[in-house]
Design an enzyme around this catalytic site. Sequence first.
Site, PDB file in Angstrom:
ATOM      1  N   CYS A  71      -2.371   9.300 -33.732  1.00 10.98           N
ATOM      2  CA  CYS A  71      -1.612   8.363 -32.910  1.00 10.98           C
ATOM      3  C   CYS A  71      -0.677   9.165 -32.022  1.00 10.98           C
ATOM      4  CB  CYS A  71      -0.822   7.397 -33.792  1.00 10.98           C
ATOM      5  SG  CYS A  71       0.275   6.301 -32.877  1.00 10.98           S
ATOM      6  N   GLY A  72      -0.892   9.096 -30.713  1.00  5.91           N
ATOM      7  CA  GLY A  72      -0.101   9.902 -29.785  1.00  5.91           C
ATOM      8  C   GLY A  72       1.356   9.498 -29.733  1.00  5.91           C
ATOM      9  N   ASN A  73       1.636   8.195 -29.627  1.00  6.79           N
ATOM     10  CA  ASN A  73       3.026   7.750 -29.624  1.00  6.79           C
ATOM     11  C   ASN A  73       3.668   7.964 -30.987  1.00  6.79           C
ATOM     12  OD1 ASN A  73       3.202   6.789 -26.907  1.00  6.79           O
ATOM     13  ND2 ASN A  73       1.988   5.025 -27.497  1.00  6.79           N
ATOM     14  N   GLU A 198      -5.929  -1.932 -29.254  1.00  2.00           N
ATOM     15  CA  GLU A 198      -6.034  -0.980 -30.350  1.00  2.00           C
ATOM     16  C   GLU A 198      -6.722  -1.626 -31.544  1.00  2.00           C
ATOM     17  OE1 GLU A 198      -3.132   1.980 -31.367  1.00  2.00           O
ATOM     18  OE2 GLU A 198      -1.756   1.186 -29.854  1.00  2.00           O
ATOM     19  N   CYS A 207      -0.479   3.374 -25.833  1.00  2.00           N
ATOM     20  CA  CYS A 207      -1.281   4.153 -26.774  1.00  2.00           C
ATOM     21  C   CYS A 207      -1.384   5.566 -26.211  1.00  2.00           C
ATOM     22  CB  CYS A 207      -2.662   3.532 -26.955  1.00  2.00           C
ATOM     23  SG  CYS A 207      -3.763   4.496 -28.020  1.00  2.00           S
TER      24      CYS A 207
END
Length: 270
Positions: A71-73, A198, A207
């Site tokens: 998960c980038g965030n 998502e 995202c």
Amino acid sequence: MKFVKMEGLGNDYLFLNCLEGEPPELPRLAKTLSDRHFGVGADGLICVKPGQAGDFTMEMYNADGSRGAMCGNGIRCLGKFVYDSGLTRKCCLTIQTDAGPRGLELSVRNGRVAEVTVDMGQAQIDEEVYCQTAAGAFWVTPVEVGNPHGVVFCPEWTEEETARVGPLLEHCPRLGRRRNIEFLTVEDREHLTVRVWERGSGVTLACGTGACASFAAARRRDLCGPKAQVHLPGGSLRVEERENRLFMTGPAHTVFRGETDFLWHSETEN
């Protein structure tokens, strides 16, 4: 049980310090606490665990309790969580994820992390896939950025369209497995606009991996340069390609710290 709620561009997660142990049934806990009416409310749950091949390990669950590889965030928020909580004083970290190790560079201002750059690694892009759905036919570009995405190039796209078409494409059999779906509008060579569906969470404000997947798909078509601003409903991320690797930079914020004596709700027990 203590937790910290954090967000990156409105993509919000509940963080647990699991360095010395963890609560039972984490998938069920994630589903219960993520509920926006009967729980705390979030897009998912992230557990910070001891590092095996890095400084820390990120274990991530979506709002429906399913496991997420990356998960980038969330990983940007994790960088802020461990630094601001005094769990590390390092500004360059290696975080182990289910998608492999990810490097973080923390930008610290006035003793707090304000921004994080993530080495997202290489994107893997396959040929477009034709998906016929009840909402129409779409060409979807499969992209892997540690987790599976499908990018749809389109003109201006709305949240309502995202909610209607996203779940249909998520489960399109021709894509091979469930995917996060991004609806990408190329504004110019330095600006991309993306809406996100998502898997496991539905429509979200942002995202990070989806922004990188969209950038990679646009780069493959030579529709953007080696750097671009990716605009999402919750804000913007900077994505850059260096030596075939993607680097994502964006903010992370602490919403609040809390404690709950949570109980299983009857809805989650059925």
